[in-house]
Scaffold this motif. Structure first.
Motif, PDB file in Angstrom:
ATOM      1  N   THR A  38      89.279  82.633  64.890  1.00 25.09           N
ATOM      2  CA  THR A  38      89.928  81.596  64.086  1.00 25.09           C
ATOM      3  C   THR A  38      89.386  81.577  62.664  1.00 25.09           C
ATOM      4  OG1 THR A  38      90.233  80.264  66.087  1.00 25.09           O
ATOM      5  CG2 THR A  38      90.446  79.146  63.969  1.00 25.09           C
ATOM      6  N   VAL A  39      88.066  81.693  62.506  1.00 31.54           N
ATOM      7  CA  VAL A  39      87.464  81.702  61.171  1.00 31.54           C
ATOM      8  C   VAL A  39      87.927  82.918  60.376  1.00 31.54           C
ATOM      9  CG1 VAL A  39      85.283  81.874  59.923  1.00 31.54           C
ATOM     10  CG2 VAL A  39      85.468  80.349  61.895  1.00 31.54           C
ATOM     11  N   CYS A  40      88.004  84.073  61.027  1.00 28.76           N
ATOM     12  CA  CYS A  40      88.471  85.281  60.339  1.00 28.76           C
ATOM     13  C   CYS A  40      89.918  85.130  59.881  1.00 28.76           C
ATOM     14  CB  CYS A  40      88.324  86.490  61.244  1.00 28.76           C
ATOM     15  SG  CYS A  40      86.630  87.007  61.539  1.00 28.76           S
ATOM     16  N   ILE A  41      90.766  84.555  60.736  1.00 28.12           N
ATOM     17  CA  ILE A  41      92.162  84.344  60.359  1.00 28.12           C
ATOM     18  C   ILE A  41      92.267  83.361  59.199  1.00 28.12           C
ATOM     19  CG2 ILE A  41      94.330  83.349  61.170  1.00 28.12           C
ATOM     20  CD1 ILE A  41      93.755  84.548  63.892  1.00 28.12           C
ATOM     21  N   LEU A  42      91.468  82.288  59.239  1.00 26.82           N
ATOM     22  CA  LEU A  42      91.505  81.303  58.155  1.00 26.82           C
ATOM     23  C   LEU A  42      91.054  81.920  56.841  1.00 26.82           C
ATOM     24  CD1 LEU A  42      91.897  78.419  57.169  1.00 26.82           C
ATOM     25  CD2 LEU A  42      89.579  77.903  57.946  1.00 26.82           C
ATOM     26  N   PRO A  75      99.650  90.911  59.967  1.00 28.69           N
ATOM     27  CA  PRO A  75     100.210  89.643  60.476  1.00 28.69           C
ATOM     28  C   PRO A  75      99.564  88.421  59.845  1.00 28.69           C
ATOM     29  CG  PRO A  75      99.704  91.147  62.286  1.00 28.69           C
ATOM     30  CD  PRO A  75      99.080  91.728  61.053  1.00 28.69           C
ATOM     31  N   VAL A  76      98.304  88.551  59.461  1.00 27.28           N
ATOM     32  CA  VAL A  76      97.629  87.414  58.839  1.00 27.28           C
ATOM     33  C   VAL A  76      98.264  87.090  57.489  1.00 27.28           C
ATOM     34  CG1 VAL A  76      95.450  86.608  57.890  1.00 27.28           C
ATOM     35  CG2 VAL A  76      95.472  87.831  60.057  1.00 27.28           C
ATOM     36  N   LYS A  77      98.524  88.107  56.688  1.00 23.91           N
ATOM     37  CA  LYS A  77      99.128  87.881  55.379  1.00 23.91           C
ATOM     38  C   LYS A  77     100.599  87.503  55.477  1.00 23.91           C
ATOM     39  CE  LYS A  77      96.041  91.119  52.991  1.00 23.91           C
ATOM     40  NZ  LYS A  77      95.972  92.371  52.172  1.00 23.91           N
ATOM     41  N   SER A  91      96.274  74.198  61.411  1.00 26.77           N
ATOM     42  CA  SER A  91      97.043  75.426  61.205  1.00 26.77           C
ATOM     43  C   SER A  91      96.266  76.655  61.653  1.00 26.77           C
ATOM     44  CB  SER A  91      97.428  75.553  59.725  1.00 26.77           C
ATOM     45  OG  SER A  91      96.275  75.500  58.890  1.00 26.77           O
ATOM     46  N   ALA A  92      94.970  76.716  61.339  1.00 27.48           N
ATOM     47  CA  ALA A  92      94.179  77.886  61.726  1.00 27.48           C
ATOM     48  C   ALA A  92      94.077  78.002  63.244  1.00 27.48           C
ATOM     49  CB  ALA A  92      92.789  77.802  61.111  1.00 27.48           C
ATOM     50  N   VAL A  93      93.832  76.885  63.921  1.00 29.92           N
ATOM     51  CA  VAL A  93      93.738  76.912  65.389  1.00 29.92           C
ATOM     52  C   VAL A  93      95.081  77.297  66.007  1.00 29.92           C
ATOM     53  CG1 VAL A  93      93.417  75.467  67.417  1.00 29.92           C
ATOM     54  CG2 VAL A  93      91.817  75.317  65.518  1.00 29.92           C
ATOM     55  N   SER A 138      96.699  84.999  70.023  1.00 28.01           N
ATOM     56  CA  SER A 138      95.970  85.385  71.224  1.00 28.01           C
ATOM     57  C   SER A 138      96.731  85.080  72.505  1.00 28.01           C
ATOM     58  CB  SER A 138      94.614  84.680  71.264  1.00 28.01           C
ATOM     59  OG  SER A 138      94.791  83.272  71.329  1.00 28.01           O
ATOM     60  N   ALA A 139      98.001  84.721  72.407  1.00 31.89           N
ATOM     61  CA  ALA A 139      98.777  84.396  73.598  1.00 31.89           C
ATOM     62  C   ALA A 139      98.929  85.629  74.483  1.00 31.89           C
ATOM     63  CB  ALA A 139     100.158  83.867  73.205  1.00 31.89           C
ATOM     64  N   SER A 140      98.818  85.409  75.775  1.00 32.83           N
ATOM     65  CA  SER A 140      99.009  86.497  76.733  1.00 32.83           C
ATOM     66  C   SER A 140     100.499  86.683  76.984  1.00 32.83           C
ATOM     67  CB  SER A 140      98.277  86.194  78.035  1.00 32.83           C
ATOM     68  OG  SER A 140      98.729  84.972  78.582  1.00 32.83           O
TER      69      SER A 140
END
Length: 272
Positions: free
Chosen positions: A34-38, A153-155, A227-229, A236-238
């Motif tokens: 989550t921190v990396c995505i934020l 996907p992050v951007k 938003s980050a969570v 991370s959804a399966s």
């Protein structure tokens, strides 16, 4: 930044200690992800604003995060102010101090209740939608297709959603404060016999700039957190509908808990 596909463990935990260690490891991995995505999304904000397609996507996310929740936010904020006015007013009536009702409602809303109510509404309405949308994209291999085309996907997906929610949260919190004060005024006039002009005068005189800034800061923190969570849970959804449902549920639960904890921390830092 790529969204790493983690392989599931084949063997079950052999002891309670191993189960606890695995759950702790999963929790730390989720926090790190989550921190990396934020951080990656914040770094991509200039690119979102620079690209025409990014601005179009951002405008859609601003509408989804700021306009669609307005009916729910309005109802919640009105009744929050009405409940505060009724409970506080009944106690003030015991001491013949009803003239301070507006001040009490304003301080409570500006410091805590307005950003808290706004954050809960955003976590339930917007955060869950983000997690479900991205989780569905994950299960349909759309995110994997973006990675194959060397598109982050992050951007492309996370940054516009995080920016939109962080930008609209303080505005909605201010709107919650105004609507809550009006709701308290309705209760004060109709049930407690308080003059509306006197109520609004006390509310305006009690509106401190620091309380407003702290409330907006809390809303900003809530916007980034929710938003980050939600994005992280969606990524991370399966596979399958059950996995999307669980990721959406986790995003809402984590959003509620983080709103409570971060709200306390901001209050503790700002009001020493």
């Amino acid at each position: 930044m790529t969204i790493v596909r983690e392989t599931a463990r084949d063997d079950a935990p052999r002891s309670i200690a191993q189960s606890v260690v695995w759950r702790l490891a999963d929790f730390l991995a989720a926090v790190g992800r989550t921190v990396c995505i934020l951080c990656g999304s914040i770094a991509a904000f200039p690119q979102v604003l620079a690209r025409r397609s990014g601005r179009i996507d951002l405008s859609r996310q601003l509408y989804a995060a700021g306009i669609r929740p307005l009916p729910v936010v309005t109802v919640v904020s009105l009744f929050t102010g009405m409940i505060l006015a009724l409970q506080v007013g009944l106690e003030l009536r015991r001491f013949n101090q009803e003239m301070y009702l507006g001040a009490a409602v304003m301080v409570s809303l500006a410091r805590e209740m307005a950003p808290f109510s706004c954050g809960m509404c955003l976590a339930a309405c917007v955060g869950s939608a983000i997690a479900a949308e991205l989780g569905t994209m994950k299960t349909n291999d759309e995110i994997a297709a973006l990675e194959i085309m060397s598109i982050s996907p992050v951007k492309y997906l996370a940054a516009p959603r995080i920016l939109a929610l962080a930008a609209t949260a303080p505005l909605l919190a201010f709107y919650c404060c105004v609507a809550g004060v009006l709701g308290g005024g309705i209760v004060g006039v109709t049930q407690l016999g308080v003059d509306f002009g006197q109520y609004m005068s006390a509310a305006v005189s009690a509106a401190d700039v620091k309380d407003l800034y702290v409330g907006l800061l809390k809303a900003l923190v809530f916007g980034f957190t929710i938003s980050a969570v939600s994005v992280a849970e969606g990524f991370s959804a399966s596979f399958g509908a059950t996995g999307v449902g669980k990721s959406t549920q986790r995003s809402v639960i984590a959003g509620f808990l983080l709103i409570l904890m971060s709200g306390y921390m901001v209050t503790r830092v700002c009001y020493r």
